[in-house]
Design an enzyme around this catalytic site. Sequence first.
Site, PDB file in Angstrom:
ATOM      1  N   TYR A   1      36.719  26.843  37.190  1.00 16.44           N
ATOM      2  CA  TYR A   1      36.664  27.936  38.187  1.00 16.44           C
ATOM      3  C   TYR A   1      35.462  28.600  37.931  1.00 16.44           C
ATOM      4  O   TYR A   1      35.536  29.244  36.679  1.00 16.44           O
ATOM      5  CB  TYR A   1      38.222  28.947  37.922  1.00 16.44           C
ATOM      6  CG  TYR A   1      38.133  30.517  38.366  1.00 16.44           C
ATOM      7  CD1 TYR A   1      38.406  30.736  40.085  1.00 16.44           C
ATOM      8  CD2 TYR A   1      37.286  31.497  37.665  1.00 16.44           C
ATOM      9  CE1 TYR A   1      38.862  32.211  40.044  1.00 16.44           C
ATOM     10  CE2 TYR A   1      37.305  32.739  38.919  1.00 16.44           C
ATOM     11  CZ  TYR A   1      37.954  33.180  39.194  1.00 16.44           C
ATOM     12  OH  TYR A   1      38.054  33.633  40.021  1.00 16.44           O
TER      13      TYR A   1
ATOM     14  N   GLU B   1      33.981  32.921  45.533  1.00 19.18           N
ATOM     15  CA  GLU B   1      34.885  32.329  44.311  1.00 19.18           C
ATOM     16  C   GLU B   1      34.990  30.857  44.503  1.00 19.18           C
ATOM     17  O   GLU B   1      35.419  30.599  45.798  1.00 19.18           O
ATOM     18  CB  GLU B   1      36.101  33.513  44.495  1.00 19.18           C
ATOM     19  CG  GLU B   1      37.704  32.734  43.817  1.00 19.18           C
ATOM     20  CD  GLU B   1      38.910  33.474  43.624  1.00 19.18           C
ATOM     21  OE1 GLU B   1      39.175  33.795  45.293  1.00 19.18           O
ATOM     22  OE2 GLU B   1      39.621  33.983  42.986  1.00 19.18           O
TER      23      GLU B   1
END
Length: 411
Positions: A132, A220
């Site tokens: 991530y 993101e």
Amino acid sequence: MWFLYFYTISYIIIMNLHEYQGKELLASFGVTVQRGIVAKTSEEAVAAGKKLTETTGTSWHVVKAQIHAGGRGKGGGVKLAKSLEDLKRISDEIIGMQLITPQTPREGKRVNQVLVAEDVYYPGESEPSEFYISVLLNRATGKNMIMYSTEGGMDIEAVADQTPDLIFTEEIDPSLGIQGFQARKIAFNLGLSGAAFKDMTKFVTSLYKAYIGSDASLFEINPVLKTSDDRIIAVDAKVTLDDNGLFRHKDFELLRDLSEENPVEVEAREVGLNYVDLDGNVGCMVNGAGLAMATMDLIKQAGGDPANFLDVGGTADAARVETAFRLILKDTDVKAILVNIFGGIVRCDRVAQGIVDAYKNMGDAINVPIIVRLQGTNSDIAKELIDSSGLNVLSATAFQEAADKVQEAIN
Ligand code: GDP
Ligand code: MN
């Protein structure tokens, strides 16, 4: 996603991109992304699959719903196709579906297009692994930051909630940019070595440059994938651009998908009004953004909840006031409208006349009480105008008086 709100909440206006647009933007800054082609029909999807196979060599594809919301995998909006028949069938299923994910409104969002992408989870020397990585502004320190974790994939919210220690942050001084040691630290903390380590340092460096270069407010990337042959690629891309920076990127305007935006906000933008839709029941019409924020506080203190943010700007004439009323009333939750105008350059009596004219013009279209607070030049004449108009408009001169009248109106 929600845990990033803490850093990004504010009244800045943003523009969200679709995954395929976000990936194109990243690629233009040298970030390696999963290759794909967007398609609006299953025929286009099959053609896209064939074309991708020519360039990538893989005959497996992933079909990904393009909507402005995450969690698509969980909602059935991301599926693997192992043949062209699969690709056709899955695209038919996903295009036109009403996709419900934890991030969509309850009724879901209609899928108008899919991204057909190369399968990048192929087996090989090592297992693929999902990381991530996000880039955003830390308002508390005035620095940008890269948040990252080894626990990428579909459940980053749960990671943030249950094991926050597994999320690292690296603060980047905006005047220095990302330093080599910082990129290496990130690659190291992600447990990488060899070619994957080197590739990750390049990946985060170009990702940060893309963030700065596009005036973004949030990137993101979840997951960032280490493939089985040690390449680092962006498999997903949530990109949010800062509206205030758009004038520097005229070409970005084309990336706006109006079908994803609040229709009243779109209409307001077209007539040059600064309108943001909110959840409450008190409509607000104010001149000046600072006063608009103070007015929203005032409404909260009075026990109400603002239904919108609306800055009518410097010219509050009848036509503009009418347009503003019509926009506010499109929200059926609105139980009262508070008009809070400071008459400096624009005289209060002119504004009051504008309100009275607009009201008379609109007739039955106005079905909620209007509380008007006018303060500044000629406010006494303005109050007189409103009070003698015979309309369902209450005047106030003091802030508190206006607040009390709003409370009465909504109770
Ligand atoms: P999100 O659910 O909206 O965040 O959508 P993502 O783009 O992150 O995709 C969801 C999941 O689909 C990812 O976490 C992957 O596990 C899976 N996925 C994405 N691309 C591929 C692919 O090329 N092959 C396979 N097998 N799975 C993929
Ligand atoms: Mn994702």
